[in-house]
Write an enzyme that holds these catalytic residues in place. Structure first.
Site, short mmCIF file in Angstrom:
data_model
loop_
_atom_site.label_atom_id
_atom_site.label_comp_id
_atom_site.label_asym_id
_atom_site.label_seq_id
_atom_site.Cartn_x
_atom_site.Cartn_y
_atom_site.Cartn_z
N GLU A 1 18.32 40.95 70.39
CA GLU A 1 18.33 42.08 69.45
C GLU A 1 18.15 41.65 68.01
O GLU A 1 17.59 42.38 67.19
CB GLU A 1 19.64 42.87 69.60
N GLU B 1 24.25 43.35 78.76
CA GLU B 1 25.44 44.16 78.49
C GLU B 1 25.87 44.92 79.74
O GLU B 1 27.07 45.06 80.00
CB GLU B 1 25.16 45.12 77.33
#
Length: 260
Positions: free
Chosen positions: A131, A111
């Site tokens: 995740e 990210e």
């Protein structure tokens, strides 16, 4: 600078190195430092381009430091002025940022990379959003990645957490160039110096126009540009650099950009 974030300035270029052995994971304190570094970069008129990389040869960044979280760092804690990693929520970041991915890049590390404008990768770099296996959501990646690469590939990464090597990341388009590991930083600096020699006011206008266009219809953003309703565009059109570009073209010489 000492500590988990190292900085080096050469000319108009800032190099930022995330250095938290063993894997360069980011805790709250590190994220706040990164935010301060990139805020100062944004606000320093002498700096035109930044390079972000990780220390060592194995890891760029795995994102959130789960050990720190286990020791009390709250996932919803104070990440600092730029949000997680200092970049992805920093307002008015109108300068180019190059990410040199020197190894494993996953989760929040990916990210952070996606918050940069250009991504270069070492041949051995790898990418993932794991995740899902931790029962949580890669929030920033869920917003950004489907806009950067084909929707179905982004959703597969988000749904399964599978790994991509550098070649596949390049094929899908979120890595610009792949380099040998021992050439990565030299190539990142070559790119940075090329951008640093360019017109900073134009780069600023490009970044603001791109941001505005993300959430608007084409004509709405075009209207803001032509009516000089965007701050960077208005600054550019009334600047010395704007006139210098015309003069240099007419005089058949290279322009000299002053950023004003």
């Amino acid at each position: 600078m000492t500590g988990p974030v190292k900085t080096r300035i050469v000319g108009h270029v800032l190099e930022v190195t995330l250095d938290r052995p063993k894997a360069n994971a980011v805790d709250l304190a590190t994220s706040r430092i990164m935010g301060e570094v990139f805020r100062d970069f944004r606000d320093n008129p002498d700096l035109r381009v930044a390079i972000l990389t990780g220390a060592g040869e194995k890891f760029f960044c795995p994102g959130w430091d789960l050990k720190a979280a286990n020791d009390g760092d709250a996932v919803d804690g104070d990440y600092g002025v730029g949000g997680f990693g200092g970049l992805q929520e920093l307002p008015h970041m109108n300068k180019p940022v190059i990410c040199a991915v020197n190894g494993i890049c996953f989760g929040g590390g990916l990210e952070i990379a996606l918050s940069c404008d250009i991504i270069l990768a070492a041949e051995h770099a790898s990418f993932a959003l794991p995740e899902i296996r931790s029962g949580t959501v890669a929030d920033a990646a869920s917003i950004k990645l489907p806009k950067r690469i084909p929707y179905h590939i982004a959703m597969e990464m988000l749904f399964t957490g599978r790994w991509l090597d550098a070649e596949e990341a390049h094929r899908w388009g979120f890595v610009n160039h792949i380099h040998k590991a021992d050439e990565l930083m030299a190539e990142a600096w070559k790119m940075a110096e090329l951008l640093a020699s360019g017109p900073p006011l134009v780069f600023a206008a490009i970044k603001e126009v791109v941001r505005e266009a993300e959430g608007e219809k084409f004509q709405d953003t075009m209207n803001k540009v032509t009516r000089r309703q965007l701050r960077t565009v208005d600054t550019l059109y009334g600047s010395e650099d704007n006139l210098e570009g015309f003069r240099a073209f007419t005089e058949k010489r290279d322009p000299v950009w002053k950023g004003r």
